[in-house]
Scaffold this motif. Structure first.
Motif, mmCIF file in Angstrom:
data_model
loop_
_atom_site.group_PDB
_atom_site.id
_atom_site.type_symbol
_atom_site.label_atom_id
_atom_site.label_comp_id
_atom_site.label_asym_id
_atom_site.label_seq_id
_atom_site.Cartn_x
_atom_site.Cartn_y
_atom_site.Cartn_z
ATOM 1 N N LEU A 118 0.830 -1.205 0.000
ATOM 2 C CA LEU A 118 0.000 0.000 0.000
ATOM 3 C C LEU A 118 0.862 1.252 0.000
ATOM 4 O O LEU A 118 0.566 2.236 -0.699
ATOM 5 N N GLN A 119 1.948 1.236 0.770
ATOM 6 C CA GLN A 119 2.851 2.381 0.802
ATOM 7 C C GLN A 119 3.522 2.593 -0.560
ATOM 8 O O GLN A 119 3.667 3.725 -1.019
ATOM 9 N N ASP A 120 3.910 1.475 -1.182
ATOM 10 C CA ASP A 120 4.536 1.550 -2.503
ATOM 11 C C ASP A 120 3.570 2.121 -3.526
ATOM 12 O O ASP A 120 3.942 2.980 -4.344
ATOM 13 N N LEU A 121 2.296 1.673 -3.485
ATOM 14 C CA LEU A 121 1.291 2.160 -4.427
ATOM 15 C C LEU A 121 1.035 3.650 -4.220
ATOM 16 O O LEU A 121 0.895 4.412 -5.188
ATOM 17 N N SER A 122 0.994 4.089 -2.969
ATOM 18 C CA SER A 122 0.779 5.514 -2.677
ATOM 19 C C SER A 122 1.936 6.359 -3.207
ATOM 20 O O SER A 122 1.726 7.444 -3.758
ATOM 21 N N GLY A 157 -8.969 4.526 -11.220
ATOM 22 C CA GLY A 157 -7.670 5.084 -11.582
ATOM 23 C C GLY A 157 -6.601 4.958 -10.520
ATOM 24 O O GLY A 157 -5.420 5.159 -10.801
ATOM 25 N N GLY A 158 -6.999 4.615 -9.301
ATOM 26 C CA GLY A 158 -6.029 4.468 -8.231
ATOM 27 C C GLY A 158 -5.628 3.037 -7.964
ATOM 28 O O GLY A 158 -4.815 2.774 -7.066
ATOM 29 N N SER A 159 -6.175 2.092 -8.729
ATOM 30 C CA SER A 159 -5.858 0.680 -8.520
ATOM 31 C C SER A 159 -4.466 0.356 -9.031
ATOM 32 O O SER A 159 -3.876 1.108 -9.815
ATOM 33 N N ALA A 160 -3.953 -0.802 -8.607
ATOM 34 C CA ALA A 160 -2.596 -1.195 -8.996
ATOM 35 C C ALA A 160 -2.472 -1.333 -10.511
ATOM 36 O O ALA A 160 -1.463 -0.925 -11.105
ATOM 37 N N GLY A 161 -3.502 -1.914 -11.156
ATOM 38 C CA GLY A 161 -3.466 -2.076 -12.610
ATOM 39 C C GLY A 161 -3.466 -0.742 -13.336
ATOM 40 O O GLY A 161 -2.718 -0.542 -14.300
ATOM 41 N N ALA A 162 -4.296 0.202 -12.877
ATOM 42 C CA ALA A 162 -4.356 1.517 -13.509
ATOM 43 C C ALA A 162 -3.047 2.269 -13.338
ATOM 44 O O ALA A 162 -2.547 2.905 -14.287
ATOM 45 N N ILE A 163 -2.465 2.192 -12.146
ATOM 46 C CA ILE A 163 -1.189 2.866 -11.898
ATOM 47 C C ILE A 163 -0.113 2.315 -12.831
ATOM 48 O O ILE A 163 0.685 3.063 -13.410
#
Length: 289
Positions: A4-8, A262-268
């Motif tokens: 979660l931290q990495d995605l943020s 747009g904030g999901s891992a795939g979208a990022i």
């Protein structure tokens, strides 16, 4: 927690990204003869991500299934003017292009069920391998506001539709699923690209390879990624697209994952891949000023 931290952190980096679109048009055909590698998913999500960055993008749906048209929220019923009419009936592309409701800079030349018979009908057409190229060149030359990218979504086969796509493009964009059999399909496709280069389109080159459906938990995914990078160090994007429920769900709502979540891992991941593609740059076709 670490994920979660990495995605943020990745979201924050994307918010700070600034890219330039120098003018002219990059024409890329998104192709892989192996089905199920995320080809259409990659086409529409990269297109939406580039539009999100400020680029004007046209998606040409050259797959009779019409999945790209569906994902972009564009009507493609049997009576809709489509790429079939462009190829078979000489309809100008301008009369069939539709704007996607998702983004004012995102457009689609849709596919309809009629395209399923186009392979047979093209056989008797004059310059059958160049029908799309001729129509696309005429269209791009007439535009007052050029597209930054044209992405052509191909069917998973080397028929006349795919050959038309290869003949129209400057670049081949190759999505590869991170699994063993993907490497076999890659060598076959490269052979086909060489054939097109020799006989129909000398400017064509494989410029971009994207690893899709990557599963970091499996050793096989990493092995495939390492092997592809070893053979194509300049073409493979650093970004890899993970397996994602959100990416799979989005088309059923007539959206790309960029609009759906747009904030999901795939979208990022798709946004990061789009930034790489834009920043890499390539020779562009010049349109009207």
């Amino acid at each position: 927690m670490r994920q979660l931290q990495d995605l943020s952190a990745r979201r924050r980096r994307l918010e700070e990204v600034d890219v330039d679109f120098p003018g002219g048009t990059r024409v890329m055909t998104v192709s892989n003869q192996k089905g199920g590698v995320g080809k259409t998913t990659t086409t529409v999500n990269i297109a939406a991500a580039i539009a999100d960055l400020g680029g004007r993008v046209l998606v040409i749906d050259l797959d009779p299934q019409g999945n790209a048209s569906t994902a972009l929220g564009v009507p493609h019923t049997a009576d809709t003017p489509s790429v079939y009419d462009v190829l078979i009936n000489d309809l100008p592309i301008a009369e069939a292009v539709q704007q996607s409701p998702e983004n004012e800079r995102l457009f689609c030349l849709p596919s309809t069920i009629h395209l399923a018979g186009a392979e047979i009908e093209l056989v008797s057409q004059v310059a059958r391998e160049k029908r799309l190229d001729t129509a696309l060149r005429d269209y791009l030359e007439q535009l007052d506001e050029p597209f930054d990218f044209v992405l052509i979504d191909c069917p998973p086969s080397l028929g006349l539709l795919t050959i038309n796509a290869f003949s129209s493009a400057d670049e081949v964009f190759l999505p590869i699923q991170a699994e063993y059999y993907a490497l076999e399909g890659l060598s076959q496709l490269l052979g086909n690209v060489k054939m097109i280069q020799k006989h129909l389109n000398t400017r064509l080159k494989v410029s971009t390879i994207l690893l899709t459906m990557y599963d970091a938990r499996t050793r096989l995914s990493q092995q495939v990624a390492d092997e592809v990078r070893e053979h194509f160090p300049d073409e493979v994007l650093q970004t890899m697209i993970p397996r994602s429920v959100r990416v799979s769900e989005a088309p059923s709502f007539g959206q790309t994952v960029i609009a759906y979540d747009g904030g999901s891992a795939g979208a990022i991941a798709y946004k990061e891949a789009a930034v790489e593609i834009v920043k890499r740059g390539a020779p562009r076709r010049k349109g009207r000023k």
